[in-house]
Motif scaffolding. Structure first.
Motif, PDB file in Angstrom:
ATOM      1  N   VAL A   1       0.843  -1.201   0.000  1.00 54.46           N
ATOM      2  CA  VAL A   1       0.000   0.000   0.000  1.00 54.46           C
ATOM      3  C   VAL A   1       0.875   1.246   0.000  1.00 54.46           C
ATOM      4  CG1 VAL A   1      -1.672   1.355   1.323  1.00 54.46           C
ATOM      5  CG2 VAL A   1      -1.964  -1.123   1.099  1.00 54.46           C
ATOM      6  N   ASP A   2       1.915   1.251   0.818  1.00 54.44           N
ATOM      7  CA  ASP A   2       2.836   2.388   0.850  1.00 54.44           C
ATOM      8  C   ASP A   2       3.423   2.649  -0.532  1.00 54.44           C
ATOM      9  OD1 ASP A   2       2.538   2.993   3.527  1.00 54.44           O
ATOM     10  OD2 ASP A   2       4.267   1.823   4.167  1.00 54.44           O
ATOM     11  N   PHE A   3       3.806   1.583  -1.218  1.00 53.50           N
ATOM     12  CA  PHE A   3       4.419   1.724  -2.541  1.00 53.50           C
ATOM     13  C   PHE A   3       3.445   2.363  -3.520  1.00 53.50           C
ATOM     14  CE2 PHE A   3       5.714   0.314  -6.758  1.00 53.50           C
ATOM     15  CZ  PHE A   3       7.071   0.558  -6.733  1.00 53.50           C
ATOM     16  N   ILE A   4       2.205   1.911  -3.498  1.00 54.47           N
ATOM     17  CA  ILE A   4       1.203   2.450  -4.418  1.00 54.47           C
ATOM     18  C   ILE A   4       0.908   3.913  -4.112  1.00 54.47           C
ATOM     19  CG2 ILE A   4      -1.223   2.301  -5.106  1.00 54.47           C
ATOM     20  CD1 ILE A   4      -0.961  -0.753  -4.799  1.00 54.47           C
ATOM     21  N   VAL A   5       0.778   4.234  -2.837  1.00 51.71           N
ATOM     22  CA  VAL A   5       0.495   5.617  -2.447  1.00 51.71           C
ATOM     23  C   VAL A   5       1.657   6.542  -2.802  1.00 51.71           C
ATOM     24  CG1 VAL A   5       0.088   7.146  -0.478  1.00 51.71           C
ATOM     25  CG2 VAL A   5      -1.119   4.966  -0.619  1.00 51.71           C
ATOM     26  N   ASP A   6       2.886   6.059  -2.596  1.00 53.16           N
ATOM     27  CA  ASP A   6       4.060   6.881  -2.865  1.00 53.16           C
ATOM     28  C   ASP A   6       4.385   6.973  -4.356  1.00 53.16           C
ATOM     29  OD1 ASP A   6       4.445   7.395  -0.171  1.00 53.16           O
ATOM     30  OD2 ASP A   6       5.804   5.695   0.119  1.00 53.16           O
ATOM     31  N   GLN A   7       4.054   5.923  -5.108  1.00 52.90           N
ATOM     32  CA  GLN A   7       4.404   5.887  -6.528  1.00 52.90           C
ATOM     33  C   GLN A   7       3.200   5.437  -7.369  1.00 52.90           C
ATOM     34  OE1 GLN A   7       8.408   4.464  -7.561  1.00 52.90           O
ATOM     35  NE2 GLN A   7       8.670   3.843  -5.429  1.00 52.90           N
ATOM     36  N   PRO A   8       2.157   6.235  -7.397  1.00 52.17           N
ATOM     37  CA  PRO A   8       0.945   5.821  -8.118  1.00 52.17           C
ATOM     38  C   PRO A   8       1.150   5.623  -9.620  1.00 52.17           C
ATOM     39  CG  PRO A   8       0.805   8.130  -7.458  1.00 52.17           C
ATOM     40  CD  PRO A   8       1.993   7.545  -6.751  1.00 52.17           C
ATOM     41  N   GLN A   9       1.957   6.467 -10.246  1.00 53.58           N
ATOM     42  CA  GLN A   9       2.191   6.296 -11.683  1.00 53.58           C
ATOM     43  C   GLN A   9       2.930   5.001 -11.971  1.00 53.58           C
ATOM     44  OE1 GLN A   9       4.189   9.875 -13.084  1.00 53.58           O
ATOM     45  NE2 GLN A   9       2.272  10.697 -13.853  1.00 53.58           N
ATOM     46  N   ALA A  10       3.962   4.723 -11.186  1.00 51.92           N
ATOM     47  CA  ALA A  10       4.731   3.491 -11.379  1.00 51.92           C
ATOM     48  C   ALA A  10       3.846   2.272 -11.177  1.00 51.92           C
ATOM     49  CB  ALA A  10       5.909   3.455 -10.413  1.00 51.92           C
ATOM     50  N   SER A  11       2.979   2.335 -10.182  1.00 49.69           N
ATOM     51  CA  SER A  11       2.086   1.207  -9.896  1.00 49.69           C
ATOM     52  C   SER A  11       1.091   1.000 -11.029  1.00 49.69           C
ATOM     53  CB  SER A  11       1.341   1.457  -8.583  1.00 49.69           C
ATOM     54  OG  SER A  11       2.246   1.642  -7.518  1.00 49.69           O
ATOM     55  N   THR A  12       0.538   2.087 -11.545  1.00 51.91           N
ATOM     56  CA  THR A  12      -0.435   1.991 -12.632  1.00 51.91           C
ATOM     57  C   THR A  12       0.194   1.445 -13.900  1.00 51.91           C
ATOM     58  OG1 THR A  12      -1.742   3.823 -11.750  1.00 51.91           O
ATOM     59  CG2 THR A  12      -2.039   3.286 -14.077  1.00 51.91           C
ATOM     60  N   VAL A  13       1.325   1.989 -14.283  1.00 51.58           N
ATOM     61  CA  VAL A  13       2.013   1.534 -15.500  1.00 51.58           C
ATOM     62  C   VAL A  13       2.434   0.075 -15.362  1.00 51.58           C
ATOM     63  CG1 VAL A  13       4.063   1.857 -16.944  1.00 51.58           C
ATOM     64  CG2 VAL A  13       2.760   3.843 -16.160  1.00 51.58           C
ATOM     65  N   GLY A  14       2.872  -0.305 -14.175  1.00 53.14           N
ATOM     66  CA  GLY A  14       3.291  -1.684 -13.965  1.00 53.14           C
ATOM     67  C   GLY A  14       2.178  -2.678 -14.194  1.00 53.14           C
ATOM     68  N   ILE A  15       0.943  -2.274 -13.911  1.00 54.98           N
ATOM     69  CA  ILE A  15      -0.200  -3.160 -14.101  1.00 54.98           C
ATOM     70  C   ILE A  15      -0.756  -3.069 -15.518  1.00 54.98           C
ATOM     71  CG2 ILE A  15      -2.574  -3.644 -13.375  1.00 54.98           C
ATOM     72  CD1 ILE A  15      -0.427  -4.529 -11.389  1.00 54.98           C
ATOM     73  N   THR A  16      -0.940  -1.858 -16.024  1.00 55.71           N
ATOM     74  CA  THR A  16      -1.653  -1.684 -17.299  1.00 55.71           C
ATOM     75  C   THR A  16      -0.797  -1.913 -18.540  1.00 55.71           C
ATOM     76  OG1 THR A  16      -1.213   0.702 -17.328  1.00 55.71           O
ATOM     77  CG2 THR A  16      -3.225  -0.036 -16.222  1.00 55.71           C
ATOM     78  N   GLU A  17       0.513  -1.655 -18.451  1.00 57.90           N
ATOM     79  CA  GLU A  17       1.343  -1.725 -19.665  1.00 57.90           C
ATOM     80  C   GLU A  17       2.219  -2.973 -19.743  1.00 57.90           C
ATOM     81  OE1 GLU A  17       0.464   0.887 -21.756  1.00 57.90           O
ATOM     82  OE2 GLU A  17      -0.842   1.142 -20.019  1.00 57.90           O
ATOM     83  N   PHE A  18       2.201  -3.797 -18.714  1.00 60.78           N
ATOM     84  CA  PHE A  18       3.025  -5.010 -18.693  1.00 60.78           C
ATOM     85  C   PHE A  18       2.724  -5.929 -19.883  1.00 60.78           C
ATOM     86  CE2 PHE A  18       3.360  -9.489 -17.332  1.00 60.78           C
ATOM     87  CZ  PHE A  18       4.729  -9.567 -17.157  1.00 60.78           C
ATOM     88  N   ARG A  19       1.490  -5.948 -20.321  1.00 65.38           N
ATOM     89  CA  ARG A  19       1.073  -6.850 -21.403  1.00 65.38           C
ATOM     90  C   ARG A  19       1.817  -6.594 -22.712  1.00 65.38           C
ATOM     91  NH1 ARG A  19      -4.852  -4.041 -22.624  1.00 65.38           N
ATOM     92  NH2 ARG A  19      -4.160  -1.923 -22.086  1.00 65.38           N
ATOM     93  N   TYR A  20       2.423  -5.410 -22.845  1.00 65.05           N
ATOM     94  CA  TYR A  20       3.101  -5.076 -24.098  1.00 65.05           C
ATOM     95  C   TYR A  20       4.558  -5.538 -24.134  1.00 65.05           C
ATOM     96  CZ  TYR A  20      -1.012  -2.152 -24.682  1.00 65.05           C
ATOM     97  OH  TYR A  20      -2.299  -1.716 -24.785  1.00 65.05           O
ATOM     98  N   LEU A  21       5.049  -6.090 -23.032  1.00 66.95           N
ATOM     99  CA  LEU A  21       6.424  -6.590 -23.013  1.00 66.95           C
ATOM    100  C   LEU A  21       6.512  -7.921 -23.748  1.00 66.95           C
ATOM    101  CD1 LEU A  21       7.686  -5.897 -19.381  1.00 66.95           C
ATOM    102  CD2 LEU A  21       8.457  -4.802 -21.478  1.00 66.95           C
ATOM    103  N   GLN A  22       7.641  -8.120 -24.448  1.00 66.18           N
ATOM    104  CA  GLN A  22       7.832  -9.339 -25.214  1.00 66.18           C
ATOM    105  C   GLN A  22       9.213  -9.935 -24.940  1.00 66.18           C
ATOM    106  OE1 GLN A  22       5.356 -10.596 -27.116  1.00 66.18           O
ATOM    107  NE2 GLN A  22       4.044  -8.825 -26.666  1.00 66.18           N
ATOM    108  N   GLY A  23       9.329 -11.244 -25.095  1.00 61.42           N
ATOM    109  CA  GLY A  23      10.619 -11.930 -25.088  1.00 61.42           C
ATOM    110  C   GLY A  23      11.466 -11.691 -23.858  1.00 61.42           C
ATOM    111  N   ALA A  24      12.756 -11.417 -24.104  1.00 62.00           N
ATOM    112  CA  ALA A  24      13.712 -11.231 -23.015  1.00 62.00           C
ATOM    113  C   ALA A  24      13.343 -10.029 -22.154  1.00 62.00           C
ATOM    114  CB  ALA A  24      15.121 -11.056 -23.584  1.00 62.00           C
ATOM    115  N   ASN A  25      12.775  -8.999 -22.758  1.00 57.68           N
ATOM    116  CA  ASN A  25      12.359  -7.830 -21.979  1.00 57.68           C
ATOM    117  C   ASN A  25      11.331  -8.223 -20.917  1.00 57.68           C
ATOM    118  OD1 ASN A  25      13.969  -6.071 -23.428  1.00 57.68           O
ATOM    119  ND2 ASN A  25      12.357  -5.506 -24.860  1.00 57.68           N
ATOM    120  N   ARG A  26      10.435  -9.103 -21.270  1.00 56.53           N
ATOM    121  CA  ARG A  26       9.393  -9.548 -20.358  1.00 56.53           C
ATOM    122  C   ARG A  26       9.970 -10.430 -19.245  1.00 56.53           C
ATOM    123  NH1 ARG A  26       3.772 -10.069 -21.111  1.00 56.53           N
ATOM    124  NH2 ARG A  26       2.787 -11.630 -19.774  1.00 56.53           N
TER     125      ARG A  26
END
Length: 218
Positions: free
Chosen positions: A104-129
């Motif tokens: 919870v602390d992480f999400i409150v302190d870094q809301p953008q990072a938390s959102t991007v980590g959930i919503t944009e992860f699907r676009y990673l491919q291969g070794a990057n993923r």
């Protein structure tokens, strides 16, 4: 044009150096507001106050930028949760509650990072993923160890460790999709609710007390 004048022109045209934090901040801003496909390398460069050519000196594509940011985010979260659990002592319920409150602390302190980590992860491919998944696995393992210990001691009653772990991670992850900094709940109230939900999920013998985290929880 004199040699000195040419030197000044080249200096003005030279790409600006960008550091790690600047890149991460710019990428998170663009991806959280425009999405991975909606943001361009040019827009990211502008947000980082650098030239497009300089950005390409560091990253060949948006895919590399996405991997860089998500790997950093996932690693930071895993580090934070592991540290919180280490401070929580030996009681599995304290460990699980500490991990949830730290999330919870992480999400409150870094809301953008938390959102991007959930919503944009699907676009990673291969070794990057793969590298991002390795860091996410650390977070899942932190929850799993606490749940396993609680089940073994009788503090938790779960039918399946894996399902309970995935349910806990999903519950914590989901907060990224609905949390708003201007929401009606304070940080401590959010942590109380999330901790109580997770302890209920594993059918813990005790539940989180509002405003009174466990001795080891932060």
């Amino acid at each position: 044009m004199s040699e000195e004048a040419e030197r000044k022109v080249r200096k003005r045209a030279a790409p600006k150096f960008i550091d790690r934090e600047t890149v991460i901040s710019a990428v998170l801003e663009m991806f959280s507001t425009r999405g991975f496909h909606g943001a361009s390398m040019r827009q990211i460069a502008a947000a980082a106050s650098t030239s497009l050519s300089n950005l390409y000196n560091y990253f060949e594509s948006k895919d590399e930028l996405l991997e860089f940011v998500l790997e950093n985010t996932a690693r930071a979260l895993a580090d934070q949760l592991e540290a919180a659990v280490a401070e929580a002592g030996d009681d599995p319920a304290d460990q699980l509650e500490a991990a949830v409150r730290s999330y919870v602390d992480f999400i409150v302190d870094q809301p953008q990072a938390s959102t991007v980590g959930i919503t944009e992860f699907r676009y990673l491919q291969g070794a990057n993923r793969a590298e991002v998944v390795a860091q996410r696995d650390r977070t899942e393992a932190t929850f799993r160890r606490a749940i396993e210990a609680g089940a073994a001691s009788g503090a938790f009653s779960v039918a399946d460790i894996g399902v309970a772990t995935r349910g806990t991670v999903t519950l914590c992850n989901s907060m990224s999709t609905w949390y708003r900094p201007d929401g009606r709940l304070s940080r401590s109230e959010l942590a109380d609710l999330q901790a109580d939900l997770v302890l209920g999920l594993v059918r813990a013998q005790r539940r989180a007390v509002p405003g009174q985290p466990s001795a080891g929880a932060r």
